[in-house]
Design a protein around this motif. Structure first.
Motif, short mmCIF file in Angstrom:
data_model
loop_
_atom_site.label_atom_id
_atom_site.label_comp_id
_atom_site.label_asym_id
_atom_site.label_seq_id
_atom_site.Cartn_x
_atom_site.Cartn_y
_atom_site.Cartn_z
N ASN A 12 46.37 -16.63 -63.77
CA ASN A 12 47.74 -17.09 -63.51
C ASN A 12 48.67 -16.48 -64.56
OD1 ASN A 12 48.87 -19.66 -65.42
ND2 ASN A 12 46.71 -19.12 -65.66
N ALA A 13 49.95 -16.66 -64.33
CA ALA A 13 50.96 -16.24 -65.31
C ALA A 13 51.98 -17.36 -65.40
CB ALA A 13 51.62 -14.94 -64.90
N HIS A 14 51.92 -18.16 -66.47
CA HIS A 14 52.97 -19.18 -66.59
C HIS A 14 54.29 -18.46 -66.81
CE1 HIS A 14 55.02 -22.83 -67.21
NE2 HIS A 14 55.38 -22.51 -68.44
N LEU A 15 55.24 -18.74 -65.92
CA LEU A 15 56.52 -18.04 -65.93
C LEU A 15 57.64 -19.04 -66.19
CD1 LEU A 15 55.71 -15.94 -62.77
CD2 LEU A 15 56.45 -14.91 -64.92
N ASP A 16 58.22 -18.98 -67.36
CA ASP A 16 59.42 -19.75 -67.65
C ASP A 16 60.62 -18.90 -67.25
OD1 ASP A 16 58.09 -21.94 -68.75
OD2 ASP A 16 58.10 -21.08 -70.76
N PRO A 17 61.29 -19.19 -66.14
CA PRO A 17 62.43 -18.37 -65.77
C PRO A 17 63.59 -18.51 -66.75
CG PRO A 17 62.33 -20.31 -64.37
CD PRO A 17 61.08 -20.30 -65.20
N GLN A 22 67.71 -16.21 -70.74
CA GLN A 22 68.47 -16.69 -69.58
C GLN A 22 67.75 -16.31 -68.29
OE1 GLN A 22 72.30 -15.03 -71.55
NE2 GLN A 22 73.05 -16.51 -70.03
N TRP A 23 68.24 -16.85 -67.18
CA TRP A 23 67.56 -16.69 -65.90
C TRP A 23 67.52 -15.23 -65.44
CZ3 TRP A 23 69.95 -14.62 -61.62
CH2 TRP A 23 71.34 -14.62 -61.58
N TYR A 27 64.27 -13.47 -64.06
CA TYR A 27 64.28 -12.80 -62.75
C TYR A 27 63.54 -11.46 -62.85
CZ TYR A 27 66.60 -11.51 -58.27
OH TYR A 27 66.89 -11.16 -56.97
N ALA A 28 63.88 -10.68 -63.87
CA ALA A 28 63.23 -9.37 -64.06
C ALA A 28 61.75 -9.53 -64.39
CB ALA A 28 63.95 -8.59 -65.16
N GLU A 29 61.43 -10.53 -65.21
CA GLU A 29 60.05 -10.71 -65.64
C GLU A 29 59.15 -11.15 -64.49
OE1 GLU A 29 56.91 -10.50 -68.25
OE2 GLU A 29 58.98 -9.79 -68.46
N ILE A 30 59.69 -11.92 -63.57
CA ILE A 30 58.90 -12.36 -62.42
C ILE A 30 58.51 -11.16 -61.56
CG2 ILE A 30 59.19 -13.54 -60.19
CD1 ILE A 30 60.58 -15.78 -61.98
N LYS A 31 59.45 -10.26 -61.34
CA LYS A 31 59.12 -9.07 -60.55
C LYS A 31 58.04 -8.24 -61.25
CE LYS A 31 63.35 -7.60 -60.23
NZ LYS A 31 64.46 -6.68 -59.91
N GLU A 316 72.97 -24.66 -44.35
CA GLU A 316 72.62 -23.61 -45.31
C GLU A 316 73.34 -23.82 -46.64
OE1 GLU A 316 73.16 -19.72 -43.75
OE2 GLU A 316 71.71 -19.98 -42.11
N LYS A 317 74.61 -24.23 -46.57
CA LYS A 317 75.36 -24.45 -47.80
C LYS A 317 74.79 -25.63 -48.58
CE LYS A 317 79.76 -22.47 -46.27
NZ LYS A 317 81.19 -22.73 -45.97
N LEU A 318 74.47 -26.71 -47.88
CA LEU A 318 73.90 -27.86 -48.56
C LEU A 318 72.55 -27.52 -49.17
CD1 LEU A 318 74.87 -30.66 -46.02
CD2 LEU A 318 75.77 -30.39 -48.34
N GLN A 319 71.74 -26.74 -48.46
CA GLN A 319 70.46 -26.32 -49.03
C GLN A 319 70.67 -25.48 -50.28
OE1 GLN A 319 67.43 -24.78 -46.40
NE2 GLN A 319 66.43 -23.65 -48.05
N HIS A 320 71.67 -24.59 -50.26
CA HIS A 320 71.96 -23.80 -51.46
C HIS A 320 72.33 -24.71 -52.63
CE1 HIS A 320 73.08 -20.38 -53.88
NE2 HIS A 320 74.28 -20.90 -54.10
N GLY A 321 73.11 -25.76 -52.33
CA GLY A 321 73.43 -26.72 -53.38
C GLY A 321 72.18 -27.37 -53.95
N TRP A 322 71.27 -27.74 -53.08
CA TRP A 322 70.00 -28.33 -53.55
C TRP A 322 69.17 -27.31 -54.33
CZ3 TRP A 322 68.84 -33.11 -54.28
CH2 TRP A 322 69.37 -34.11 -53.48
N GLU A 323 69.19 -26.05 -53.91
CA GLU A 323 68.40 -25.04 -54.62
C GLU A 323 68.88 -24.87 -56.06
OE1 GLU A 323 68.44 -21.51 -52.25
OE2 GLU A 323 67.18 -22.37 -50.67
N ASN A 324 70.19 -24.90 -56.27
CA ASN A 324 70.71 -24.86 -57.64
C ASN A 324 70.21 -26.04 -58.45
OD1 ASN A 324 72.24 -22.55 -57.17
ND2 ASN A 324 74.14 -23.67 -56.81
N VAL A 325 70.30 -27.22 -57.87
CA VAL A 325 69.87 -28.44 -58.58
C VAL A 325 68.38 -28.37 -58.88
CG1 VAL A 325 69.57 -30.94 -58.34
CG2 VAL A 325 71.73 -29.87 -57.66
N MET A 326 67.59 -27.96 -57.91
CA MET A 326 66.14 -27.89 -58.11
C MET A 326 65.78 -26.86 -59.18
SD MET A 326 64.56 -28.33 -54.25
CE MET A 326 65.27 -26.81 -53.66
N PHE A 327 66.48 -25.73 -59.19
CA PHE A 327 66.20 -24.74 -60.23
C PHE A 327 66.49 -25.32 -61.62
CE2 PHE A 327 67.21 -21.17 -63.03
CZ PHE A 327 66.08 -20.38 -62.84
#
Length: 828
Positions: A12-17, A22-23, A27-31, A316-327
């Motif tokens: 595995n690779a523990h990935l702290d985004p 910063q994110w 982002y680059a490290e995950i790729k 889709e907009k509400l899901q994007h709002g949730w995605e920000n919160v979840m991240f």
């Protein structure tokens, strides 16, 4: 090694985004890490890679689609194993219960769509603690197993690293605590070899197969060529059947078949690691609470407006709002231990989500309010001849539409941004009003608002009529509200403040003749934290008191028929604490609005409330549940409320308690009968016992505002409806000043009826597949319940049986011929 034990090597690779970066760097490290894992698969045909985090896969899909196709092929092949089932690896104490449901909903559906699989193993290897309802949340998300690492053996001793974990409702998942580390950490020698031998010794000791995680972690990287060469060498020495390149899925599957009956059962949460993280970076935690509730409120009224009035559903907009919160739930963001720059990013993401929710909510409530029939006889057209703000004509009144997002009827203070002479309800019955100071200073006259108590149906709305110049004589209340210089009193309670300190001198429950507190209350205690890092590693109690806010200034700010307010201002060094104690005429609860200007370093502020009971129990709200914990002074995570209930002095059976509700705090401790809420702490950003110099910057400097409430009660917290009172503090009504128009909707509307007081509805939304609606609710008191649920606008009514602390998700099909069905969080 014995013949019975095996070591499952988990690449595995523990990935702290986000953490010490910063994110964008994450982002680059995950790729790069995913590319490295795919390279290992070409170089080593037996290599298996395990990875969690739907957000990471989505980043790769959008930015490196050709690599995403490779990953899809490896998943299908079985060599790339998807685990986790959540958006990232979140902090597992701070997000709300519904947030965990959304992690599962959006992540598992994403995995199913992109890979044809869902995660079977919950996976939070670096989160700092794990609340006690996680087993139920996992089971209702299609996951039967769980992997974690913290708290480690030095923080929580357990009989076994492999156990059944059972939540309060009885749900059970097989759980494994990772020994030593999730990566290549070891003090000397080849880390993979040394750690594998140490894990093998544990397996022998416990006579149980173990998982051993390997791979470069935190900033990504994953398994290296040298790691796999070491494993092959160990396989030659110890046997390929003993050292197995594998996945958590295979481990749990094989263990379940062999040892499930003999595994011990754990019935508690999994704490404590990094207890300072329950309170660190107060702004992010406050934004999180605010965003979670606003998204849910928006969904409820968008769903109503969509069904009743064909308003397009912004899924889709509400899901994007949730995605920000979840991240932002990622444990190093939500835990407050990332670099300063990361919190500007978090601030922006929460801002976007809050704005998305506000736009959706506004569109919904204005669509509804514009469709209510508010026409008055004699009005032929709109004209602002009478007032530059209100559209009132000829003293006919002007409508104010008040919406209630909660699933029960409420009576709540409504403050209108206008000074009017009278207000009536939708039936024309006058209501009592009070003139209160507004937030503006527009000349000498335009600075006053109007306060009244609104009674609003569940999941619904009600129209009130405001009259600018025409008084409406309301029936006098039989409930008295009295004030003195340092006293607030009504028919239920008497609050006395100590003049020179501003602390609560006495809080008397007049209904019971009970002194609620044993000593001074609301005492602002300052704790020294110079020996702590950002996480508070190795520290479970914060009791090193070095001072208190004092030098009180006390002013009576409001005095009227509905509420009274006393402002207490205290100081400590350069910091200023302002608390407005508010008492309404018709309730025993004390509301407190706080404004803090904090200028301290390496210090913590707590508010202390010693409750006047014996043999007490301390109960904390946790996501979609509650838990009792010992009153030993340890810092504990909680959510919207904490309660201490015990026996009144000198009695054997008379119970009494005090609940503390809040709108943005998550950290508490109880020592004997002293309940303390942690308000703020000020460590250095991302300081892991580093060298402290003039470049260091301290957290949470400056002004913050929040609200809390005191709920004194005879009997249990369940009898006092503490859960609902906490929601009422966090989810206030929404109001719209309207005008005259014809419409298809009535002036009062109830969206839901729930027969049981124990059941709280948290989410009402359109189903993800568009086929009907989703309603989610949970049992709040810890007792079995039966409930009839009715949604009049859908012409639906059904009954359900709830186990204690059980969460239920109902799918309501569009066709009335199809029955309401119980779904899981994934809406399957």
């Amino acid at each position: 090694m014995s013949q019975e034990t095996r070591i499952y090597m988990i690449g595995n690779a523990h990935l702290d985004p986000v953490w010490l970066w910063q994110w964008q760097e994450g982002y680059a490290e995950i790729k790069a890490t995913f590319r490295s894992a795919l390279d290992r698969m070409k170089e080593f045909p037996d290599f298996i890679f395990t990875c969690a985090g739907a957000a990471y896969y989505k980043w790769v899909e959008e930015n490196a689609p050709e690599m995403f196709v490779e990953i899809q092929q490896r998943v299908e092949e079985g060599r790339w194993v998807v685990v986790g089932g959540w958006w990232i690896q979140p902090d597992c104490n701070i997000p709300s219960g519904e947030s965990f449901a959304r992690h599962s909903l959006y992540s598992q559906r994403y995995y199913l769509e992109k890979f044809g699989v869902t995660a079977k193993v919950g996976y939070n290897v670096d989160s700092f603690g794990h609340h006690g309802m996680i087993p139920q949340l996992l089971k209702k998300s299609g996951m039967d197993f769980y992997v974690f690492m913290r708290p480690g053996e030095h923080e929580k001793q357990m009989d076994s690293d492999l156990f059944w974990w059972e939540s309060g409702d009885g749900s059970r998942v097989m759980t494994f605590r990772i020994p030593f580390s999730y990566g290549n950490w070891w003090k000397d020698g080849d880390p993979v070899e040394q750690k594998t031998r140490a894990v093998a010794a544990l397996a022998e000791q416990h006579e149980c197969s173990y998982m051993n995680f390997y791979g470069v972690g935190n900033h990504g990287g994953g398994p290296t060529i040298a790691n796999l060469q070491t494993i092959h060498r160990l396989q030659e020495e110890l046997g390929a059947g003993k050292i197995v390149l594998s996945s958590p899925n295979r481990y749990f599957s094989e263990i379940s078949a062999l040892q499930s009956a003999s595994i011990p059962i754990h019935r508690d949460d999994l704490q404590h690691h990094a207890s300072g993280c329950y309170s660190t970076h107060a702004e992010t935690k406050a934004n999180n609470r605010r965003a979670e509730h606003r998204l849910l409120t928006a969904e409820k009224f968008v769903t109503m407006a969509h069904h009743l009035l064909a308003l397009p559903y912004p899924g889709e907009k509400l899901q994007h709002g949730w995605e920000n919160v979840m991240f932002n739930h990622f444990h190093d963001i939500m835990g407050g231990c990332s670099i300063k720059e990361a919190y500007q990013d978090a601030r922006e993401a929460y801002g976007e989500s809050l704005h998305i929710a506000s736009v959706a909510l506004n569109a919904a409530v204005q669509k509804i309010s514009w469709s209510i029939n508010t026409m008055r006889e004699g009005v032929t057209s709109l004209s602002k001849d009478k007032d530059w703000v209100l559209w009132e004509q000829e003293d006919k009144g002007i409508p104010l539409v008040v919406f209630n997002p909660l699933s029960w009827d409420i009576k709540a203070p409504i403050q209108v941004n206008k000074n009017v002479r009278g207000i009536t309800d939708d039936q024309g019955t006058p209501v009592c009003v009070q003139t209160v100071r507004g937030s503006r200073t527009n000349g000498s006259a335009d600075k006053w608002d109007t306060l009244f108590m609104g009674e609003i149906p569940a999941f619904g709305y009600r129209v009130y009529w405001m009259y600018r110049d025409k008084p409406q004589e309301a029936e006098a209340s039989h409930l008295a509200l009295q004030t003195e210089e340092n006293v607030l009193e009504n028919d239920y309670v008497r609050l006395e403040l100590e003049p020179h300190t501003g602390y609560i001198k006495r809080l008397i429950d007049k209904r019971q003749g009970q002194d609620v507190l044993k000593g001074r209350g609301a005492v602002p205690v300052v704790i020294d934290e110079h020996d702590s890092d950002t996480w508070s590693h190795g520290i479970c109690k914060f009791r090193n008191e070095i001072g208190k806010f004092a030098d009180a200034e006390i002013r009576l700010l409001e005095k009227g028929p509905l509420r009274a307010r006393i402002r207490v201002t205290n100081r400590y060094n350069r910091s200023v604490l302002r608390q407005d104690f508010i008492l309404y005429h018709d309730r025993p609860e004390i509301e407190v609005k706080v404004k803090l200007d904090w200028r301290e370093e390496h210090k913590m502020l707590k508010l202390s409330f010693p409750v006047n009971v014996e043999q007490m129990k301390a109960t904390y709200e946790i996501p979609y549940g509650h838990i009792e914990r010992p009153a030993n002074g340890e810092e504990e995570p909680g959510q919207q409320w904490i309660d201490v209930t015990g026996l009144t002095e000198g009695t054997a059976d008379q119970t009494y308690g005090l609940a503390l509700v809040n709108d943005s705090k998550y950290s508490f401790d109880v020592f004997e009968n002293d309940v303390r809420m942690t308000v703020v702490r000020s460590p250095i950003f991302a300081d892991h016992f580093g060298v402290r110099d003039e470049w260091c910057e301290f957290m949470d400097q400056g002004v913050q505002e929040f609200n809390y409430g005191l709920v004194p009660h005879a009997g249990s917290w369940q009898d006092a409806q503490v859960v609902k009172k906490a929601y009422e503090l966090n989810v206030p009504p929404v109001s719209i000043v309207e005008t005259y128009h014809r419409g298809v909707l009535p002036q009062s509307f109830a969206g839901i009826r729930v027969s049981s007081e124990q059941i709280v509805v948290t989410a009402f939304k359109k189903a993800e597949d568009g086929q009907g609606y989703i309603l989610r609710c949970y049992e709040t008191s810890g007792k079995e319940a039966s409930a009839t649920i009715e949604i009049p606008m859908l012409e639906r009514k059904w009954s359900a049986r709830f186990g204690k602390c059980e969460i239920k998700t109902f799918r309501i099909p569009l066709s009335a011929e199809q029955e309401v069905q119980e779904n899981n969080f994934i809406e399957l």
